[in-house]
Scaffold this motif. Structure first.
Motif, PDB file in Angstrom:
ATOM      1  N   GLN A  66     -26.856 -31.600  21.460  1.00  0.00           N
ATOM      2  CA  GLN A  66     -27.819 -30.637  20.950  1.00  0.00           C
ATOM      3  C   GLN A  66     -27.810 -29.412  21.837  1.00  0.00           C
ATOM      4  O   GLN A  66     -27.812 -29.520  23.052  1.00  0.00           O
ATOM      5  N   ALA A  67     -27.807 -28.283  21.201  1.00  0.00           N
ATOM      6  CA  ALA A  67     -27.942 -27.030  21.941  1.00  0.00           C
ATOM      7  C   ALA A  67     -29.359 -26.532  21.710  1.00  0.00           C
ATOM      8  O   ALA A  67     -29.799 -26.376  20.578  1.00  0.00           O
ATOM      9  N   ARG A  68     -30.097 -26.356  22.797  1.00  0.00           N
ATOM     10  CA  ARG A  68     -31.459 -25.856  22.684  1.00  0.00           C
ATOM     11  C   ARG A  68     -31.747 -24.973  23.890  1.00  0.00           C
ATOM     12  O   ARG A  68     -31.083 -25.077  24.912  1.00  0.00           O
ATOM     13  N   PRO A  69     -32.709 -24.111  23.773  1.00  0.00           N
ATOM     14  CA  PRO A  69     -33.037 -23.253  24.911  1.00  0.00           C
ATOM     15  C   PRO A  69     -33.456 -24.080  26.123  1.00  0.00           C
ATOM     16  O   PRO A  69     -34.002 -25.172  25.977  1.00  0.00           O
ATOM     17  N   LEU A  70     -33.200 -23.532  27.301  1.00  0.00           N
ATOM     18  CA  LEU A  70     -33.541 -24.231  28.535  1.00  0.00           C
ATOM     19  C   LEU A  70     -35.039 -24.497  28.627  1.00  0.00           C
ATOM     20  O   LEU A  70     -35.473 -25.548  29.061  1.00  0.00           O
ATOM     21  N   TYR A  71     -35.854 -23.532  28.207  1.00  0.00           N
ATOM     22  CA  TYR A  71     -37.303 -23.674  28.277  1.00  0.00           C
ATOM     23  C   TYR A  71     -37.860 -23.712  26.864  1.00  0.00           C
ATOM     24  O   TYR A  71     -38.534 -22.796  26.434  1.00  0.00           O
TER      25      TYR A  71
ATOM     26  N   ARG B 262     -44.063 -11.193  41.483  1.00  0.00           N
ATOM     27  CA  ARG B 262     -43.143 -11.344  40.348  1.00  0.00           C
ATOM     28  C   ARG B 262     -43.266 -12.735  39.748  1.00  0.00           C
ATOM     29  O   ARG B 262     -43.221 -12.896  38.525  1.00  0.00           O
ATOM     30  N   LEU B 263     -43.415 -13.759  40.579  1.00  0.00           N
ATOM     31  CA  LEU B 263     -43.596 -15.119  40.063  1.00  0.00           C
ATOM     32  C   LEU B 263     -44.898 -15.245  39.269  1.00  0.00           C
ATOM     33  O   LEU B 263     -44.934 -15.898  38.227  1.00  0.00           O
ATOM     34  N   ILE B 264     -45.958 -14.615  39.753  1.00  0.00           N
ATOM     35  CA  ILE B 264     -47.229 -14.644  39.018  1.00  0.00           C
ATOM     36  C   ILE B 264     -47.067 -13.964  37.672  1.00  0.00           C
ATOM     37  O   ILE B 264     -47.569 -14.445  36.647  1.00  0.00           O
ATOM     38  N   PHE B 265     -46.327 -12.868  37.634  1.00  0.00           N
ATOM     39  CA  PHE B 265     -46.083 -12.182  36.368  1.00  0.00           C
ATOM     40  C   PHE B 265     -45.236 -13.040  35.433  1.00  0.00           C
ATOM     41  O   PHE B 265     -45.522 -13.145  34.236  1.00  0.00           O
ATOM     42  N   LEU B 266     -44.187 -13.675  35.953  1.00  0.00           N
ATOM     43  CA  LEU B 266     -43.307 -14.485  35.112  1.00  0.00           C
ATOM     44  C   LEU B 266     -44.008 -15.718  34.559  1.00  0.00           C
ATOM     45  O   LEU B 266     -43.778 -16.107  33.416  1.00  0.00           O
TER      46      LEU B 266
ATOM     47  N   LEU C 259     -43.156 -32.509  43.052  1.00  0.00           N
ATOM     48  CA  LEU C 259     -42.267 -32.567  41.899  1.00  0.00           C
ATOM     49  C   LEU C 259     -40.907 -31.938  42.173  1.00  0.00           C
ATOM     50  O   LEU C 259     -39.905 -32.360  41.601  1.00  0.00           O
ATOM     51  N   LYS C 260     -40.879 -30.941  43.035  1.00  0.00           N
ATOM     52  CA  LYS C 260     -39.612 -30.240  43.284  1.00  0.00           C
ATOM     53  C   LYS C 260     -39.709 -29.491  44.600  1.00  0.00           C
ATOM     54  O   LYS C 260     -40.734 -28.901  44.911  1.00  0.00           O
ATOM     55  N   THR C 261     -38.658 -29.552  45.358  1.00  0.00           N
ATOM     56  CA  THR C 261     -38.511 -28.693  46.527  1.00  0.00           C
ATOM     57  C   THR C 261     -37.172 -27.984  46.375  1.00  0.00           C
ATOM     58  O   THR C 261     -36.251 -28.507  45.756  1.00  0.00           O
ATOM     59  N   GLY C 262     -37.098 -26.802  46.919  1.00  0.00           N
ATOM     60  CA  GLY C 262     -35.851 -26.070  46.784  1.00  0.00           C
ATOM     61  C   GLY C 262     -35.767 -24.902  47.735  1.00  0.00           C
ATOM     62  O   GLY C 262     -36.750 -24.523  48.378  1.00  0.00           O
TER      63      GLY C 262
ATOM     64  N   ALA D  83     -37.376 -14.291  42.899  1.00  0.00           N
ATOM     65  CA  ALA D  83     -38.441 -14.806  42.042  1.00  0.00           C
ATOM     66  C   ALA D  83     -37.877 -15.359  40.739  1.00  0.00           C
ATOM     67  O   ALA D  83     -38.328 -16.401  40.247  1.00  0.00           O
ATOM     68  N   GLU D  84     -36.897 -14.681  40.157  1.00  0.00           N
ATOM     69  CA  GLU D  84     -36.279 -15.169  38.916  1.00  0.00           C
ATOM     70  C   GLU D  84     -35.603 -16.524  39.141  1.00  0.00           C
ATOM     71  O   GLU D  84     -35.695 -17.420  38.288  1.00  0.00           O
ATOM     72  N   LEU D  85     -34.937 -16.685  40.274  1.00  0.00           N
ATOM     73  CA  LEU D  85     -34.276 -17.953  40.574  1.00  0.00           C
ATOM     74  C   LEU D  85     -35.285 -19.082  40.775  1.00  0.00           C
ATOM     75  O   LEU D  85     -35.103 -20.196  40.277  1.00  0.00           O
ATOM     76  N   VAL D  86     -36.357 -18.798  41.506  1.00  0.00           N
ATOM     77  CA  VAL D  86     -37.394 -19.810  41.733  1.00  0.00           C
ATOM     78  C   VAL D  86     -38.084 -20.157  40.412  1.00  0.00           C
ATOM     79  O   VAL D  86     -38.355 -21.330  40.129  1.00  0.00           O
ATOM     80  N   TYR D  87     -38.334 -19.144  39.593  1.00  0.00           N
ATOM     81  CA  TYR D  87     -38.954 -19.367  38.281  1.00  0.00           C
ATOM     82  C   TYR D  87     -38.098 -20.309  37.434  1.00  0.00           C
ATOM     83  O   TYR D  87     -38.625 -21.224  36.794  1.00  0.00           O
ATOM     84  N   ALA D  88     -36.798 -20.106  37.432  1.00  0.00           N
ATOM     85  CA  ALA D  88     -35.909 -20.982  36.663  1.00  0.00           C
ATOM     86  C   ALA D  88     -35.988 -22.416  37.169  1.00  0.00           C
ATOM     87  O   ALA D  88     -36.013 -23.370  36.378  1.00  0.00           O
ATOM     88  N   ASP D  89     -36.053 -22.587  38.491  1.00  0.00           N
ATOM     89  CA  ASP D  89     -36.189 -23.939  39.045  1.00  0.00           C
ATOM     90  C   ASP D  89     -37.516 -24.576  38.647  1.00  0.00           C
ATOM     91  O   ASP D  89     -37.576 -25.765  38.314  1.00  0.00           O
TER      92      ASP D  89
END
Length: 171
Positions: A27-32, A62-66, A122-125, A158-164
């Motif tokens: 299945q192909a579906r959006p990541l989010y 930026r993370l708060i905005f995203l 839940l996640k560290t990175g 921020a974009e990279l952290v948001y994706a994680d």
């Protein structure tokens, strides 16, 4: 010869049918995937730790905005402890002037996503981003180009952290 041709034809059909069945399971579906807005609400319920410097503040804002469109949650369900460090260095040296012609701004962020209700991590990175820039001759322009590069690096971080975060909460 006719039986070889038919067996070859049957083998090809079987392979095509097997490949079609195999691909039908993919299945192909959006990541989010967000059909009902649940992922957007989940991301909007994240609270972020305070920043310690300008690059950290750029990343946090930026993370708060995203995640929440610029609004912080009143009753957060998750907490992200974010630590951002940055550095700037010259990379191409002009030997005649003994100063760099260009540089790079590096932003490094370490984060921990925790569920507030039970304290489960839940996640560290750890993510990093680099923004390249030129050093102009004028002093103010040089300072401004460094600041702009730091801002670009912080926003990319921020974009990279948001994706994680979205990936971790989407599971």
């Amino acid at each position: 010869m006719s039986s070889n041709f038919q067996s070859s034809k049957l083998l090809r059909r079987s392979l095509l049918l097997g490949a079609a069945l195999l691909l039908a399971g993919c299945q192909a579906r959006p990541l989010y995937l967000d059909n009902d807005g649940q992922m957007r609400q989940t991301l909007a319920s994240i609270a972020f730790s305070e920043a310690k410097d300008r690059v950290g503040l750029e990343t946090r804002n930026r993370l708060i905005f995203l995640t929440g469109g610029g609004a912080q949650p009143t009753t957060p369900q998750y907490r992200v402890d974010l630590t951002v460090s940055s550095s700037v260095e010259g990379v191409l040296l002009d030997r005649a002037a003994d100063r760099p012609n260009s540089g790079r701004a590096l932003a490094i962020g370490s984060f921990t996503l925790t569920r507030i209700s039970d304290g489960t991590v839940l996640k560290t990175g750890r993510r990093q981003s680099v923004a390249l820039f030129d050093y102009p001759q004028q002093e103010y322009a040089r300072l401004r180009s460094v600041r702009d590069a730091e801002t670009r690096a912080a926003r990319e971080l921020a974009e990279l952290v948001y994706a994680d975060l979205a990936t971790a909460l989407g599971r």
